[in-house]
Enzyme design. Structure first.
Site, PDB file in Angstrom:
ATOM      1  N   ASP A   1       1.101  -1.267  -0.276  1.00  0.00           N
ATOM      2  CA  ASP A   1       0.007  -0.079   0.124  1.00  0.00           C
ATOM      3  C   ASP A   1       0.826   1.288  -0.017  1.00  0.00           C
ATOM      4  OD1 ASP A   1      -2.260  -1.487  -0.027  1.00  0.00           O
ATOM      5  OD2 ASP A   1      -2.558  -1.506   1.982  1.00  0.00           O
TER       6      ASP A   1
ATOM      7  N   LYS B   1      -5.917  -1.971  -7.051  1.00  0.00           N
ATOM      8  CA  LYS B   1      -6.271  -1.484  -5.943  1.00  0.00           C
ATOM      9  C   LYS B   1      -7.512  -0.302  -6.061  1.00  0.00           C
ATOM     10  CE  LYS B   1      -3.075  -3.907  -3.574  1.00  0.00           C
ATOM     11  NZ  LYS B   1      -3.586  -4.723  -2.742  1.00  0.00           N
TER      12      LYS B   1
ATOM     13  N   ARG C   1      -3.168   2.173  -9.546  1.00  0.00           N
ATOM     14  CA  ARG C   1      -2.240   3.314  -8.797  1.00  0.00           C
ATOM     15  C   ARG C   1      -1.038   3.464  -9.711  1.00  0.00           C
ATOM     16  NH1 ARG C   1      -2.965   1.127  -2.337  1.00  0.00           N
ATOM     17  NH2 ARG C   1      -4.892   2.773  -2.149  1.00  0.00           N
TER      18      ARG C   1
HETATM   19  C1  S3P Z   1      -5.104  -6.106   3.104  1.00  0.00           C
HETATM   20  C2  S3P Z   1      -4.296  -6.634   2.239  1.00  0.00           C
HETATM   21  C3  S3P Z   1      -3.813  -5.867   1.019  1.00  0.00           C
HETATM   22  C4  S3P Z   1      -3.834  -4.293   1.216  1.00  0.00           C
HETATM   23  C5  S3P Z   1      -5.160  -3.703   1.684  1.00  0.00           C
HETATM   24  C6  S3P Z   1      -5.231  -4.189   3.242  1.00  0.00           C
HETATM   25  C7  S3P Z   1      -5.567  -6.763   4.241  1.00  0.00           C
HETATM   26  O1  S3P Z   1      -4.715  -6.179  -0.019  1.00  0.00           O
HETATM   27  O2  S3P Z   1      -3.576  -3.670  -0.208  1.00  0.00           O
HETATM   28  O3  S3P Z   1      -4.983  -2.393   1.855  1.00  0.00           O
HETATM   29  O4  S3P Z   1      -6.011  -6.129   5.359  1.00  0.00           O
HETATM   30  O5  S3P Z   1      -5.573  -7.948   4.280  1.00  0.00           O
HETATM   31  P1  S3P Z   1      -4.223  -7.620  -0.888  1.00  0.00           P
HETATM   32  O6  S3P Z   1      -4.863  -8.861  -0.225  1.00  0.00           O
HETATM   33  O7  S3P Z   1      -5.215  -7.469  -2.167  1.00  0.00           O
HETATM   34  O8  S3P Z   1      -2.964  -7.352  -1.322  1.00  0.00           O
END
Ligand code: S3P
Length: 455
Positions: free
Chosen positions: A336, A363, A367
């Protein structure tokens, strides 16, 4: 079938401008960790009895999770600074009477899909324009193998998207699943489905992702084990049906939010700040490592453990940064944080190269594309590749701003909005962003915190 989502959260866009300010000084705290906050509410809702949570992030994303859990039978209240959750027990969720509006929150929808998948209930999920574009097939595929059924809208490019309805199966079918994408959300959705599934649910992670679900499931008393095999795969095994015991939880500050004042302090001359009480779990702290490698003066003071998570006060001083090539294998631990890293790279001396970041295209916005467009408007030498950006930094020279003319498109993406807000501090004459409201999803108080540091 392609159709417009029938439900959307409408918030009026609020433009904002950011101008050079500083030096940044003082001590601040950032709001609670978003990932841990979602999981605190979800696991508390599945325990039998009363859990208490302090430090919960009160951002829109987490409040969407709370509202959905209430709609499925949990009692969730706030008393003073503490949130209390009376859980229904694993297997005890009730069918929601209306569609669950997940707003902008991918974590809410993906984790809750897992929860519903092994209960004998149906639920419909909707979201805003950003969330409605995001791919849900990555969660639908494994949860279908466990027996859940899905009806989802198909996007114009053929992806399964919101709105979607899940019909859970109880008892669901336990399975072993190797993650085809490095995603903590997919891993967590499967593990949450596994809680109410008799037998062993096993997730194999070829690339480690944030491990809060595993740590917290253990803390709530689930029978879960994690091994790493000789090839470096993490193998997570959960025994269902689980019984969870209520907990008292303290949520640490979010490293993904701390990233913004940390980079701002590195970039603005004369700055010297401390961000207190920040989670520095190694599966989340990749940005700080990369910034240190770029020459950033960042130190971790008062290191301690809070609720099973490593925490520190982060001390940052203005530093001259050098460009870097970021190895793709560190990406999951800072997934992120790339938007704000790109701002740091724009001011560094020399070239910063990133690869292996195609996940950034799915996302809250694309991004890579949003950052490349915004940086180009500020006169930054940026090349957009399929899976990363290459940026030649200004060597500390201010970026070309003009708050009256330059309006950066943020595409309903909180991290794009905050990244360019920080960029505004290091332009010659400021910049505008088209909408600051998405910041409420993860970092309420962002603008006042930055103002406090600058005054
Ligand atoms: C998260 C996992 C990430 C991250 C998101 C929060 C989580 O996403 O980008 O902001 O809390 O498990 P991805 O699982 O798609 O990588």
């Amino acid at each position: 079938m392609t159709s417009k989502p029938p439900y959307q959260t409408i918030t009026e866009a609020e433009p904002a401008s950011f101008s050079p300010a500083g030096p940044l000084t003082g001590r601040v705290t950032v709001p609670g960790d978003k990932s841990i906050s979602h999981r605190s509410l979800i696991l508390s809702a599945l325990a039998i009895g009363k859990s208490e949570i302090s430090g919960l992030l009160e951002g829109e994303d987490v409040l969407a999770t709370a509202a959905a859990l209430r709609a499925m039978g949990a009692t969730i209240d706030k008393n003073g600074d503490t949130w209390t959750v009376h859980g229904v027990g694993v297997g005890g969720l009730m069918p929601p009477e209306t569609a669950l509006d997940m707003g902008n929150s991918g974590t809410s929808v993906r984790l809750l899909m897992g929860l519903v998948a092994s209960h004998d209930i149906s639920a419909t999920f909707t979201g805003d324009a950003s969330l409605s574009k995001r791919p849900m097939g990555r969660v639908i595929d494994p949860l279908s193998l466990m027996g859940a059924e899905f009806t989802a809208r198909t996007s114009s490019d053929g992806k399964a998207c919101l709105p979607l309805t899940v019909r859970g199966l109880c008892p669901a079918i336990p399975m072993e699943y190797r993650l085809p994408v490095a995603s903590a959300q997919v891993k967590s959705a499967i593990l949450l489905a596994g809680l109410n599934t008799p037998g062993i649910t096993r997730v194999i992670e070829p690339v480690p992702t944030r491990d809060h679900s595993e740590t917290m499931l253990k803390g709530f008393g689930a029978d879960i084990s994690v091994e790493t095999d000789k090839d470096g795969n993490r193998i997570i095994s959960l025994v269902g049906e689980a019984e969870l015991t209520p907990q008292i939880i303290t949520v640490p500050g979010d490293p993904s939010s701390a990233a913004f004042p940390v980079v701002a302090a590195l970039l603005v001359p004369g700055s010297d700040i401390i961000v207190e009480n920040v989670g520095i779990n190694p599966t989340r702290a990749g940005l700080f490592t990369i910034l240190q490698q770029m020459g950033g003066d960042i130190s971790f003071e008062n290191q301690r453990t809070v609720g099973g998570e490593p925490v520190a006060d982060i001390h940052v001083k203005h530093s001259k940064l050098n460009g870097i090539t970021v190895a793709a294998d560190i990406a999951p631990s800072m997934i992120d944080e790339f938007p704000i890293l790109f701002i740091a790279a724009a001011l560094a001396d020399g070239e910063t190269i990133t690869n292996g970041l195609s996940e950034l295209r799915v996302k809250e916005s694309d991004r890579l594309s949003q950052m490349a467009q915004g940086l180009a408007l500020l006169g930054v030498d940026v090349t957009e590749k399929e899976d990363g950006l290459a940026i030649t930094g200004s060597g500390g020279k201010l970026l070309n701003g003009n708050a009256d003319i330059i309006s950066i498109q943020t595409a309903l993406d909180h991290r794009i909005a905050m990244s360019f807000a920080i960029a505004g501090l290091v332009t010659d004459s400021g910049l505008s962003i088209d909408d600051i409201t998405p910041v409420q999803t993860s970092f309420p108080g962002f603008e006042s915190l930055m103002t406090e540091l600058a005054s």
